[in-house]
Design an enzyme around this catalytic site. Structure first.
Site, PDB file in Angstrom:
ATOM      1  N   ASP A  65       6.780   3.386   2.067  1.00  0.00           N
ATOM      2  CA  ASP A  65       6.258   4.763   2.043  1.00  0.00           C
ATOM      3  C   ASP A  65       5.923   5.270   3.444  1.00  0.00           C
ATOM      4  OD1 ASP A  65       3.971   3.035   2.287  1.00  0.00           O
ATOM      5  OD2 ASP A  65       2.725   4.781   1.842  1.00  0.00           O
ATOM      6  N   ASP A 112       0.837  -1.202   0.000  1.00  0.00           N
ATOM      7  CA  ASP A 112       0.000   0.000   0.000  1.00  0.00           C
ATOM      8  C   ASP A 112       0.874   1.255   0.000  1.00  0.00           C
ATOM      9  OD1 ASP A 112      -2.519  -1.389   0.217  1.00  0.00           O
ATOM     10  OD2 ASP A 112      -2.016  -1.833   2.296  1.00  0.00           O
ATOM     11  N   THR A 145      -3.642   2.506  -2.424  1.00  0.00           N
ATOM     12  CA  THR A 145      -4.880   2.035  -1.792  1.00  0.00           C
ATOM     13  C   THR A 145      -5.318   2.965  -0.663  1.00  0.00           C
ATOM     14  OG1 THR A 145      -3.397   0.591  -0.625  1.00  0.00           O
ATOM     15  CG2 THR A 145      -4.816  -0.449  -2.260  1.00  0.00           C
TER      16      THR A 145
HETATM   17  C1  BG6 Z   1      -1.124  -1.200   5.442  1.00  0.00           C
HETATM   18  C2  BG6 Z   1      -1.804   0.135   5.184  1.00  0.00           C
HETATM   19  O1  BG6 Z   1      -0.392  -1.585   4.329  1.00  0.00           O
HETATM   20  O2  BG6 Z   1      -2.106  -2.205   5.726  1.00  0.00           O
HETATM   21  C3  BG6 Z   1      -2.681   0.511   6.373  1.00  0.00           C
HETATM   22  O3  BG6 Z   1      -0.825   1.131   4.964  1.00  0.00           O
HETATM   23  C4  BG6 Z   1      -3.666  -0.611   6.665  1.00  0.00           C
HETATM   24  O4  BG6 Z   1      -3.340   1.717   6.101  1.00  0.00           O
HETATM   25  C5  BG6 Z   1      -2.927  -1.932   6.879  1.00  0.00           C
HETATM   26  O5  BG6 Z   1      -4.434  -0.302   7.819  1.00  0.00           O
HETATM   27  C6  BG6 Z   1      -3.861  -3.118   7.118  1.00  0.00           C
HETATM   28  O6  BG6 Z   1      -4.598  -3.344   5.969  1.00  0.00           O
HETATM   29  P1  BG6 Z   1      -5.850  -4.327   5.854  1.00  0.00           P
HETATM   30  O7  BG6 Z   1      -6.067  -4.418   4.361  1.00  0.00           O
HETATM   31  O8  BG6 Z   1      -5.443  -5.640   6.442  1.00  0.00           O
HETATM   32  O9  BG6 Z   1      -6.976  -3.688   6.591  1.00  0.00           O
HETATM   33 MG    MG Z   2       2.639   1.491   2.827  1.00  0.00          MG
END
Ligand code: BG6
Ligand code: MG
Length: 216
Positions: A171, A12, A18
């Site tokens: 990031d 992400d 995303t």
């Molecule tokens: C990270 C994102 O990669 O994944 C966060 O940067 C996110 O914003 C986290 O909360 C968990 O993601 P998911 O898809 O399991 O809710």
């Molecule tokens: Mg990230």
């Protein structure tokens, strides 16, 4: 100079944006709970696990809930988030990512994903990127969140390389810290003002290539 044998990518914000879908889904939840959740608040959720994100959101709204209610809200947010990411197409892969991944393949450098997201398999499938990664370590496989190095150490071990031969792309500030905690060098994707601790910071993969990476 680093003898680069593997590259480990956060998902992400590095491969795909995303964050905008996370934001819409969290904002809708905040609206239902009757408070405003801004893009500035959303910055605090980057790289943070789902449940910790919910804790931050509730703190912004000044709301206290029990564990059962929290789990229900996190599931509700995730259902919404999934309904958005299900519609993603390979067009949403960030610019320059595919050509860089191709270059790594040709150079024989192994690749892995190291992400906190439990939705990683769905995202990789929607973006048709599965074939570019030799290992995928995601929120379903780790118990410790970044800045703990677990996700990157698992990535290195699944690929069969020492941390010193792996480069992380991140990031989020917590992700850069996680890379360093794993004793790996890190390329920050974003702004030097934010990711100043990274060993190199680039705005994105456009105009980036392996010979530039070797300057790390
Ligand atoms: C990270 C994102 O990669 O994944 C966060 O940067 C996110 O914003 C986290 O909360 C968990 O993601 P998911 O898809 O399991 O809710
Ligand atoms: Mg990230």
């Amino acid at each position: 100079m680093t003898d680069i044998k593997a590259c480990i990518f956060d998902l992400d914000g590095v491969i795909v944006d995303t964050a905008k879908y996370h934001f819409i889904a969290w904002r809708e939840l905040a609206e239902e709970l009757r408070f405003e959740f801004t893009e500035e608040h959303n910055e605090r959720l980057k790289g943070v696990s789902r449940m910790t994100s919910l804790e931050i959101l509730l703190e912004v709204g000044g709301i206290t809930l029990d564990e059962e209610q929290k789990l229900k809200l996190a599931a509700q947010k995730n259902d919404r988030y999934v309904s958005y990411i299900e519609k993603m197409t390979p067009d949403e892969i960030l610019p320059g990512v595919v050509s860089f991944l191709n270059e790594l393949r040709l150079a024989g450098i192994k690749t892995a994903i190291g992400s906190a997201s439990k939705n990683t398999p769905l995202i990789l499938e929607r973006l048709k990127l599965e074939k570019f990664f030799d290992a995928v370590v995601d929120g379903n496989k780790v118990s410790e969140a970044k800045p703990n190095p677990e996700v990157f150490l698992k990535g290195a071990s699944e690929l069969g390389f020492e941390p010193k031969n792996c480069i992380v792309f991140e990031d989020a500030v917590a992700g850069v810290e996680a890379a360093h905690n794993a004793r790996m060098k890190c390329v920050g994707i974003g702004f030097p003002e934010v990711l100043g601790k990274a060993d190199m910071v680039i705005p994105g993969f456009q105009r980036f290539n392996l010979s530039k990476l070797k300057e790390i």
